[in-house]
Write a protein that holds these residues in place. Sequence first.
Motif, PDB file in Angstrom:
ATOM      1  N   ASP A  56     -13.262  -7.422   2.859  1.00 17.47           N
ATOM      2  CA  ASP A  56     -12.486  -7.763   4.054  1.00 17.47           C
ATOM      3  C   ASP A  56     -11.213  -6.942   4.232  1.00 17.47           C
ATOM      4  N   VAL A  57     -10.772  -6.224   3.218  1.00 20.31           N
ATOM      5  CA  VAL A  57      -9.467  -5.564   3.268  1.00 20.31           C
ATOM      6  C   VAL A  57      -9.396  -4.381   4.233  1.00 20.31           C
ATOM      7  N   PRO A  58     -10.334  -3.412   4.252  1.00 19.48           N
ATOM      8  CA  PRO A  58     -10.136  -2.214   5.087  1.00 19.48           C
ATOM      9  C   PRO A  58      -9.919  -2.489   6.560  1.00 19.48           C
ATOM     10  N   ALA A  59     -10.606  -3.440   7.100  1.00 23.09           N
ATOM     11  CA  ALA A  59     -10.490  -3.704   8.532  1.00 23.09           C
ATOM     12  C   ALA A  59      -9.142  -4.321   8.891  1.00 23.09           C
ATOM     13  N   GLU A  60      -8.477  -4.928   7.921  1.00 23.46           N
ATOM     14  CA  GLU A  60      -7.256  -5.663   8.221  1.00 23.46           C
ATOM     15  C   GLU A  60      -5.972  -4.900   7.903  1.00 23.46           C
ATOM     16  N   TYR A  61      -6.005  -3.959   6.964  1.00 23.26           N
ATOM     17  CA  TYR A  61      -4.767  -3.362   6.479  1.00 23.26           C
ATOM     18  C   TYR A  61      -4.790  -1.839   6.562  1.00 23.26           C
ATOM     19  N   ARG A  62      -3.830  -1.295   7.255  1.00 22.70           N
ATOM     20  CA  ARG A  62      -3.632   0.153   7.300  1.00 22.70           C
ATOM     21  C   ARG A  62      -2.974   0.583   5.991  1.00 22.70           C
ATOM     22  N   TRP A  63      -3.025   1.872   5.679  1.00 25.91           N
ATOM     23  CA  TRP A  63      -2.491   2.383   4.425  1.00 25.91           C
ATOM     24  C   TRP A  63      -0.979   2.140   4.303  1.00 25.91           C
ATOM     25  N   ASP A  64      -0.255   2.232   5.393  1.00 24.27           N
ATOM     26  CA  ASP A  64       1.182   2.016   5.314  1.00 24.27           C
ATOM     27  C   ASP A  64       1.537   0.547   5.071  1.00 24.27           C
ATOM     28  N   ASN A  65       0.538  -0.315   5.095  1.00 24.86           N
ATOM     29  CA  ASN A  65       0.723  -1.744   4.834  1.00 24.86           C
ATOM     30  C   ASN A  65      -0.030  -2.166   3.566  1.00 24.86           C
ATOM     31  N   ARG A  66      -0.182  -1.232   2.630  1.00 27.76           N
ATOM     32  CA  ARG A  66      -0.982  -1.488   1.423  1.00 27.76           C
ATOM     33  C   ARG A  66      -0.393  -2.572   0.524  1.00 27.76           C
ATOM     34  N   ASP A  67       0.950  -2.717   0.497  1.00 31.33           N
ATOM     35  CA  ASP A  67       1.540  -3.787  -0.313  1.00 31.33           C
ATOM     36  C   ASP A  67       1.056  -5.155   0.162  1.00 31.33           C
ATOM     37  N   ALA A  68       0.966  -5.320   1.463  1.00 35.81           N
ATOM     38  CA  ALA A  68       0.449  -6.577   2.012  1.00 35.81           C
ATOM     39  C   ALA A  68      -1.032  -6.738   1.667  1.00 35.81           C
ATOM     40  N   ALA A  69      -1.775  -5.639   1.648  1.00 40.17           N
ATOM     41  CA  ALA A  69      -3.191  -5.702   1.279  1.00 40.17           C
ATOM     42  C   ALA A  69      -3.347  -6.154  -0.173  1.00 40.17           C
ATOM     43  N   ILE A  70      -2.519  -5.614  -1.055  1.00 41.10           N
ATOM     44  CA  ILE A  70      -2.585  -6.001  -2.473  1.00 41.10           C
ATOM     45  C   ILE A  70      -2.215  -7.469  -2.621  1.00 41.10           C
ATOM     46  N   SER A  71      -1.204  -7.908  -1.906  1.00 37.39           N
ATOM     47  CA  SER A  71      -0.837  -9.333  -1.945  1.00 37.39           C
ATOM     48  C   SER A  71      -1.970 -10.207  -1.433  1.00 37.39           C
ATOM     49  N   ALA A  72      -2.651  -9.752  -0.375  1.00 36.15           N
ATOM     50  CA  ALA A  72      -3.775 -10.510   0.174  1.00 36.15           C
ATOM     51  C   ALA A  72      -4.931 -10.589  -0.819  1.00 36.15           C
ATOM     52  N   VAL A  73      -5.192  -9.481  -1.517  1.00 36.53           N
ATOM     53  CA  VAL A  73      -6.258  -9.476  -2.531  1.00 36.53           C
ATOM     54  C   VAL A  73      -5.935 -10.506  -3.606  1.00 36.53           C
ATOM     55  N   ARG A  74      -4.729 -10.463  -4.110  1.00 35.56           N
ATOM     56  CA  ARG A  74      -4.329 -11.401  -5.170  1.00 35.56           C
ATOM     57  C   ARG A  74      -4.368 -12.847  -4.670  1.00 35.56           C
ATOM     58  N   SER A  75      -3.948 -13.052  -3.436  1.00 33.26           N
ATOM     59  CA  SER A  75      -3.971 -14.400  -2.869  1.00 33.26           C
ATOM     60  C   SER A  75      -5.408 -14.895  -2.699  1.00 33.26           C
ATOM     61  N   ASP A  76      -6.284 -14.030  -2.193  1.00 38.02           N
ATOM     62  CA  ASP A  76      -7.695 -14.403  -2.012  1.00 38.02           C
ATOM     63  C   ASP A  76      -8.374 -14.691  -3.347  1.00 38.02           C
ATOM     64  N   LEU A  77      -8.001 -13.958  -4.385  1.00 41.28           N
ATOM     65  CA  LEU A  77      -8.616 -14.150  -5.700  1.00 41.28           C
ATOM     66  C   LEU A  77      -8.103 -15.393  -6.418  1.00 41.28           C
ATOM     67  N   GLU A  78      -7.000 -15.939  -5.979  1.00 40.18           N
ATOM     68  CA  GLU A  78      -6.399 -17.066  -6.692  1.00 40.18           C
ATOM     69  C   GLU A  78      -7.343 -18.256  -6.806  1.00 40.18           C
TER      70      GLU A  78
END
Length: 172
Positions: free
Chosen positions: A62-84
Amino acid sequence: MRDRAQLVLAAAAIVAVALAPVVFAYLQLGYSDDVTASNDYDAPVENAEGVLSRGVQDTARDVPAEYRWDNRDAAISAVRSDLESDLETLRSSRVESGTVYQVEYNRSATEEWAQATCPSGPNRQFGDCVAERGVVVQNRGGETHVLGVAFDVRVTTERGWYEVTIPVRTTA
């Protein structure tokens, strides 16, 4: 009449002796201490690998469609949040039966993996790789793609304990 009663008694004794091995074999069918059971919890490390792998694959899709590269910190936070939720499921999965999972992100393993695996140089097909907070992401056409996540897992069971690092590479 007395001979007949003795004959019936002797026949009953022979039948009882003949049936004893059958009864003994039947009672042994439920005994499994000498047989390895075939459920996931007899292989706690493999169980953890399966849960973590499924969770990372589902999250990374789900990450590529939602997060541009300049917003990668938010993508990493989302990954960690989704995995929780997957991590909590694993941590509490077998506590009542004496198996305890402790799961943490392994930042150094992802940094080593990114340095060794991510392509570099002028002919590389994709952009930069970044390893942050246990997650490796890469710039692909301006989108953030999750390449992998690494975990430190400690499993304590009634039979002993295991400590492993589980790197999960995505199929993205």
